[in-house]
Design an enzyme around this catalytic site. Structure first.
Site, mmCIF file in Angstrom:
data_model
loop_
_atom_site.group_PDB
_atom_site.id
_atom_site.type_symbol
_atom_site.label_atom_id
_atom_site.label_comp_id
_atom_site.label_asym_id
_atom_site.label_seq_id
_atom_site.Cartn_x
_atom_site.Cartn_y
_atom_site.Cartn_z
ATOM 1 N N LYS A 134 0.836 -1.216 0.000
ATOM 2 C CA LYS A 134 0.000 0.000 0.000
ATOM 3 C C LYS A 134 0.869 1.264 0.000
ATOM 4 C CE LYS A 134 -1.501 1.742 3.998
ATOM 5 N NZ LYS A 134 -1.354 3.149 4.317
ATOM 6 N N ASN A 135 1.864 1.308 0.889
ATOM 7 C CA ASN A 135 2.643 2.540 1.018
ATOM 8 C C ASN A 135 3.585 2.785 -0.154
ATOM 9 O OD1 ASN A 135 1.344 3.199 3.331
ATOM 10 N ND2 ASN A 135 3.029 2.701 4.725
ATOM 11 N N CYS A 184 -3.852 8.097 9.640
ATOM 12 C CA CYS A 184 -4.003 7.455 10.934
ATOM 13 C C CYS A 184 -3.712 8.440 12.049
ATOM 14 C CB CYS A 184 -3.056 6.261 11.039
ATOM 15 S SG CYS A 184 -3.708 4.845 10.177
ATOM 16 N N ARG A 210 1.278 14.619 13.382
ATOM 17 C CA ARG A 210 1.938 14.225 12.139
ATOM 18 C C ARG A 210 2.186 15.492 11.314
ATOM 19 N NH1 ARG A 210 -0.378 8.743 9.705
ATOM 20 N NH2 ARG A 210 1.703 8.671 8.835
ATOM 21 N N ASP A 241 5.315 0.563 11.975
ATOM 22 C CA ASP A 241 4.029 0.049 11.497
ATOM 23 C C ASP A 241 3.769 -1.404 11.907
ATOM 24 O OD1 ASP A 241 3.307 2.434 10.478
ATOM 25 O OD2 ASP A 241 3.500 1.904 8.364
ATOM 26 N N ARG A 245 -8.205 -0.222 5.163
ATOM 27 C CA ARG A 245 -7.376 0.784 4.494
ATOM 28 C C ARG A 245 -6.065 0.165 4.013
ATOM 29 N NH1 ARG A 245 -6.019 5.816 7.809
ATOM 30 N NH2 ARG A 245 -4.870 6.084 5.892
#
Ligand code: UD1
Length: 419
Positions: free
Chosen positions: A22-23, A117, A122, A305, A396
């Site tokens: 995903k990232n 998230c 952030r 993560d 997600r």
């Protein structure tokens, strides 16, 4: 809202094919804004962050369509500097990549504050500082970001004050078409940063990584390409935590084993047996694992993560253990949820201390993507049936989680909730 129902204490046996990362998919999808031709991106995970990113691009007039389940065709030739689906921008951290790409393509960005998230502050200051070095002027008004350049971005030497995946990616995106040589120093070393670089190289970009610097020689135009997204390291490592909790064996396929080394040493240390092959690993657990202390740090360190999932695993390990969080020092919302399931876990400053526990079934609320994945782990190991609310966080980032776990013996289903 959907819920997960999980009946614990089922050993996991079998094969799981790991999805695309995903990232890595998200920055590559946004990078297509820089390319006025067809880009065919393969191994795209079907997760909601990907759907939202594609929807943002479509709302800008970009063609973005699935040609098969995990392949998407993107053509940004007619992209407009206008986002009709702005509400989606505030849902995802990755929409910050619109800053680098839109600045490069249109010289101007006007977007909502990117979301993502919610596990603590952030900030985006490193991104803004980098863009300013490239000649951009930025204003931030409540939840809006406006950045513009007078003529075009200029090449520069940018030293990031702190290692940041997002800021590294944004600087690469902003400089790929900026004339001259941009040098980005103190960059993130995550393999998915290299996946983006590799994609842009396939499109004709001139980018070289030299240890912890990236040198970008801006080209006039990028061209279309066909590219396959790298496998998802965090997904693979998450399944290893589930195996550690339930016991059994898992053959994780379609992965890049060397990318997992940031954590496999720790899995080996606590007693998991792992056989590495070229594109797969076979992991086995036939006894209770022994706990340890881990500290998260940027790649090649232990990934932040994986923090909540590993905390769940430690609660089943002999002697428990601790996690010191060095990337997002307030990433501890999951602690209260694990306590609801009987896990003896406490948070002090940036450390979670986890005692060996006997977790029981509970009704749990996912508070973010990886926290939700951690709750799945504790439910897989707890006696009885647990409910996990807020599945929208988990989908997600984990493609076909229910199908994949069911196929290896997990008792898990998704049901519609009332709220
Ligand atoms: C990305 C990942 C996220 C992962 C994180 C670290 C995506 C979409 N998200 O997030 O899953 O947890 O990398 O591996 O890929 N920071 C600043 N100022 C900034 C930017 C960051 O102080 O302008 C700080 C952050 O608060 C954090 C640290 O730098 O303490 C690292 O953050 P960063 O690597 O930027 O994370 P993201 O790119 O947001």
């Amino acid at each position: 809202m959907e819920k997960l129902l999980i009946t614990g204490k089922q050993r996991l046996y079998g094969e799981i094919i790991i999805s695309g990362m995903k990232n890595s998919a998200l920055p590559i999808i946004f990078a297509c804004l820089l390319v006025p031709d067809d880009c065919i991106i393969k191994n795209i995970p079907h997760v909601s962050d990907v759907e939202n990113s594609l929807e943002i691009l479509r709302s800008m007039g970009v063609k973005a369509e699935f040609v098969d389940k995990n392949t998407v065709l993107i053509n940004a030739k007619y992209a407009k500097n206008e986002i009709a689906k702005m509400e989606l921008v505030s849902k995802m951290r990755a929409s910050s990549y619109l800053m680098g790409t839109m600045l490069s393509r249109f010289g101007k960005v006007d977007i909502s504050m990117p979301g993502g998230c919610n596990f603590g502050a952030r900030p985006l200051d490193l991104h803004f500082k980098g863009f300013e070095k490239m000649g951009a002027i930025f204003t931030e008004k409540s939840d809006k970001i406006q950045i513009k350049v007078n003529k075009s971005l200029k090449c520069s030497k940018i030293t990031l004050d702190k290692i940041s995946v997002g800021a590294t990616i944004n600087m690469v995106l902003a400089s790929a078409l900026t004339q001259g040589e941009t040098i980005i120093e103190n960059v993130a070393l995550e393999p998915h940063v290299d996946d983006l670089i590799c994609f842009l190289q396939h499109c004709g970009a001139e980018i070289v990584r030299k240890n912890n610097s990236i040198v970008v020689r801006g080209v006039k135009r990028l061209h279309g390409t066909e590219y396959t997204i790298m496998p998802d390291t965090i997904e693979a490592l998450t399944y290893l935590t589930y195996l550690g909790i339930t016991g059994g064996y898992l053959n994780l396929k379609g992965i890049c084993p060397s990318h997992l080394e940031c954590a496999t040493d720790i899995f080996l240390k606590i007693g998991m047996s792992i056989n590495f092959a070229q594109r797969s690993i076979l992991a086995k657990v036939d006894k209770q694992l022994t706990g340890t202390d881990v500290t998260t740090s940027p790649y090649p360190g232990f990934p932040t993560d994986l923090h909540p999932q590993f905390a769940s695993l430690l609660s089943f390990c002999k002697g428990g253990g601790s996690i010191t969080e060095m990337v997002f020092p307030t990433r501890f919302k999951y602690v209260y949820e694990l306590q609801k399931a009987g896990v003896q876990i406490y948070n002090r400053d940036n450390i979670a201390i986890i005692n060996e526990s006997k977790p029981h079934s509970a009704v749990l609320d996912a508070t973010d993507l990886r926290a939700g994945a951690g709750l799945v782990g504790v439910a897989l190991g707890a006696e009885g049936e647990s409910t996990i609310n807020n599945v929208n966080y988990i989908v997600r980032g984990y493609e076909n989680l229910v199908e994949k776990l069911s196929s290896v013996g997990g008792k898990i289903k998704i049901i519609k909730g009332e709220n």
